[in-house]
Design an enzyme around this catalytic site. Structure first.
Site, PDB file in Angstrom:
ATOM      1  N   ASP A 211     -16.797  -2.862  -9.824  1.00 25.34           N
ATOM      2  CA  ASP A 211     -15.850  -2.818 -10.943  1.00 25.34           C
ATOM      3  C   ASP A 211     -15.586  -4.217 -11.492  1.00 25.34           C
ATOM      4  OD1 ASP A 211     -14.206  -1.628 -12.832  1.00 25.34           O
ATOM      5  OD2 ASP A 211     -12.418  -1.736 -11.555  1.00 25.34           O
TER       6      ASP A 211
ATOM      7  N   LYS B 234       0.548  -6.186  -2.688  1.00 27.32           N
ATOM      8  CA  LYS B 234      -0.106  -5.030  -3.297  1.00 27.32           C
ATOM      9  C   LYS B 234       0.070  -3.824  -2.392  1.00 27.32           C
ATOM     10  CE  LYS B 234      -4.545  -3.446  -5.152  1.00 27.32           C
ATOM     11  NZ  LYS B 234      -5.956  -3.801  -5.420  1.00 27.32           N
TER      12      LYS B 234
ATOM     13  N   ASP C   7       0.883  -0.387  -6.529  1.00 27.55           N
ATOM     14  CA  ASP C   7       1.919  -1.146  -7.208  1.00 27.55           C
ATOM     15  C   ASP C   7       1.823  -2.575  -6.706  1.00 27.55           C
ATOM     16  OD1 ASP C   7       3.866   0.682  -8.806  1.00 27.55           O
ATOM     17  OD2 ASP C   7       3.442   1.789  -6.967  1.00 27.55           O
TER      18      ASP C   7
ATOM     19  N   VAL D 107       5.331  -6.366 -10.858  1.00 22.19           N
ATOM     20  CA  VAL D 107       4.540  -6.954 -11.940  1.00 22.19           C
ATOM     21  C   VAL D 107       3.442  -6.056 -12.468  1.00 22.19           C
ATOM     22  CG1 VAL D 107       5.021  -9.319 -11.239  1.00 22.19           C
ATOM     23  CG2 VAL D 107       3.023  -8.151 -10.287  1.00 22.19           C
ATOM     24  N   GLY D 108       3.197  -4.924 -11.836  1.00 23.78           N
ATOM     25  CA  GLY D 108       2.152  -4.044 -12.346  1.00 23.78           C
ATOM     26  C   GLY D 108       1.994  -2.812 -11.491  1.00 23.78           C
ATOM     27  N   SER D 109       1.422  -1.774 -12.088  1.00 24.60           N
ATOM     28  CA  SER D 109       1.157  -0.542 -11.338  1.00 24.60           C
ATOM     29  C   SER D 109      -0.011   0.174 -11.963  1.00 24.60           C
ATOM     30  CB  SER D 109       2.394   0.365 -11.327  1.00 24.60           C
ATOM     31  OG  SER D 109       2.718   0.781 -12.631  1.00 24.60           O
ATOM     32  N   GLY D 110      -0.597   1.057 -11.189  1.00 22.74           N
ATOM     33  CA  GLY D 110      -1.719   1.846 -11.660  1.00 22.74           C
ATOM     34  C   GLY D 110      -1.787   3.137 -10.894  1.00 22.74           C
ATOM     35  N   ALA D 111      -2.942   3.773 -10.955  1.00 23.34           N
ATOM     36  CA  ALA D 111      -3.091   5.085 -10.335  1.00 23.34           C
ATOM     37  C   ALA D 111      -2.886   5.043  -8.829  1.00 23.34           C
ATOM     38  CB  ALA D 111      -4.470   5.651 -10.663  1.00 23.34           C
ATOM     39  N   TYR D 112      -3.268   3.944  -8.193  1.00 19.73           N
ATOM     40  CA  TYR D 112      -3.286   3.929  -6.734  1.00 19.73           C
ATOM     41  C   TYR D 112      -2.537   2.762  -6.106  1.00 19.73           C
ATOM     42  CZ  TYR D 112      -6.990   7.192  -7.840  1.00 19.73           C
ATOM     43  OH  TYR D 112      -7.700   8.242  -8.372  1.00 19.73           O
TER      44      TYR D 112
END
Length: 477
Positions: free
Chosen positions: A145, A50, A34, A27-32
């Site tokens: 953040d 996660k 999935d 459902v999503g991913s980023g720099a660090y």
């Protein structure tokens, strides 16, 4: 085929995970990390798995969520899997939407002639955010953040703070030892595993007579809370307890080289994953200024400070609340310098008069701005909003961190006990998911492409360079 495949499929081959969870979709991913939606085989509970590819980020998130377990407005960590030479996998409660989607849907409805969100709904969202931040700050955890995309929302309207990958614990409160390290999957005792895996949570909609959620865990008096913060500042101005996870960052800051941070992701990337710029500390464990998402970053961070505390979260709250009220970002800077410029245009220049000691900020003497003779003021940005609403935001958006209102103080603000009262959580309008907007809808406030401009100087006119004894100073128009 998924147009954005995850960076790693290792989660699908880890027997200890697939023996307990069915992985349904990425459902999503980023720099660090999935993130996957999954189903717990024992009872069919939908969860978020996660997979964190960065040790330090996983370390911080597990530590913070274990401390905050039971807080109604903080995302629940069911359990985690951690093996040597393997990415950590956190099993979290699955929350399909977030405050960003709430704002986006409300903006679309308003622009379509449906009007702005009722004050009672805004108050309930604010109270839930404040309850979550209060729980963090009672445990002296600074999130670093806070933004609408990290404030997740359940189908029932319960808001929970997520993404603690940048969080830091500013003081050992007795529950976490300085040499704490998450135990591996194999080493966890059966008692600890049972605690983490237990699906039961505190009921999130249990309310006090004054209209906000009860936070019994870690409850302390206001005086004790403020006293602990003051004592920490006096005794440990630059220390944090997880020094062993520190990475070298030297004396650099986001502005020290007069360039925008080049490790930031789009702050509102459409995914459940809680990605943002990685926070890196120096060899002594000092804080870094390059944390958080630019639009919600406090001035002390933009000026390179590494001596800050819980107050950076309070500035972020002010930006979030202003956005809830107007459905527009308050300071949508396209670079760090542009971010400061936008802040000054609204609040006026930063000076010793408004913040004693600000001239000692690392980058204060490196970058200067022309004097703003007539700042527009918060009232202009919050047109058609009551004086109480403006006052609430003003109490958070103070240059001097020591003057910013704490979450605990704001929970007692008269704004929340005056008509119209906060609506019950069950009456909140909740988007079906984070990405429930129409694919062919025109771009909104979140669809900008210049978050990570290659140069902070692109959008400015002639710059004034002044040699100094240590290098140079740059003045922006």
């Amino acid at each position: 085929m998924d147009p954005n495949p995850p960076k790693s499929w290792s989660i699908h081959t880890r027997q200890e995970i697939i023996a307990k969870y069915q992985i349904l979709e990425h459902v999503g991913s980023g720099a660090y990390s999935d993130v996957y939606r999954g189903r717990r085989l024992s009872d069919g509970l939908t969860v978020a798995l996660k997979e964190v590819h960065d040790y330090q980020s996983a370390f911080r998130e597990i530590e913070a969520l274990q401390i905050l377990r039971g807080s109604p407005n903080v995302v629940l960590l069911h359990e985690y899997f951690w093996r040597e030479d393997e990415d950590a996998v956190l099993v979290l409660e699955f929350l399909p939407s977030d405050l960003e989607a709430v704002i986006r849907d409300a903006k679309r409805e308003r622009d379509g002639g449906g009007g702005s969100p009722p004050a009672g709904e805004i108050k309930r969202w604010m109270l839930q955010v404040l309850d979550g931040v209060d729980a963090c700050h009672r445990n002296l955890i600074v999130h670093r953040d806070l933004k609408p995309g990290n404030l997740l929302v359940s189908e029932e309207g319960v808001l929970k703070i997520a993404d603690f990958g940048q969080a830091r614990i500013l003081l050992d409160d007795g529950n976490v030892a300085p040499d704490y390290e998450p135990e591996s999957f194999e080493d966890r005792s059966s008692e600890q595993a049972d605690i983490l895996q237990r699906p039961d949570t505190v009921e999130a909609d249990t309310e006090c007579p004054d209209g906000h959620n009860s936070q019994e865990q870690g409850a302390i008096t206001r005086e004790a809370y403020l006293r602990e913060v003051d004592e920490f500042k006096a005794k440990n101005p630059r220390r944090e307890i997880d020094k062993e996870t520190s990475l070298f960052d030297g004396d650099t800051s986001c502005l020290a080289t007069c360039t925008t941070s080049d490790i930031e992701e789009d702050p509102f990337k459409g995914s459940y994953a809680y990605e943002a710029e990685e926070a890196r500390e120096d060899a002594q464990g000092s804080l870094t200024s390059c944390v958080g998402t630019r639009w919600f970053r406090a001035p002390e961070l933009l000026y390179g400070s590494t001596d800050y505390g819980l107050e950076v979260d309070l500035w972020s709250l002010g930006c979030i609340f202003a956005e809830l009220l107007t459905l527009e970002p308050l300071f949508p800077g396209i670079s760090d310098i542009d971010q400061l410029s936008r802040i000054f245009n609204v609040l006026g220049n930063l000076s010793e008069e408004v913040w004693p000691g600000c001239t000692e900020l690392p980058d204060y003497k490196t970058i200067s701005f022309c004097k703003i003779e007539n700042p527009v003021g918060l009232e202009s940005c919050l047109r058609n909003h009551s004086s109480d609403e403006v006052s609430l935001v003003r109490r958070l958006l103070c240059y001097d961190p020591a003057v910013r209102a704490t979450a605990m103080e704001l929970l007692q603000d008269k704004y929340f006990i005056e008509e119209p009262l906060p609506v019950p959580i069950s009456e909140l309008r909740v988007p079906r998911s984070k990405n429930s907007h129409d694919e062919d809808s025109p771009g909104g406030w979140h669809d900008y492409n210049d978050m990570d401009s290659d140069s902070d100087f692109e959008d400015f006119g002639p710059l004034k360079y002044t040699p100094t004894s240590t290098g140079f100073s740059i003045q922006f128009p």
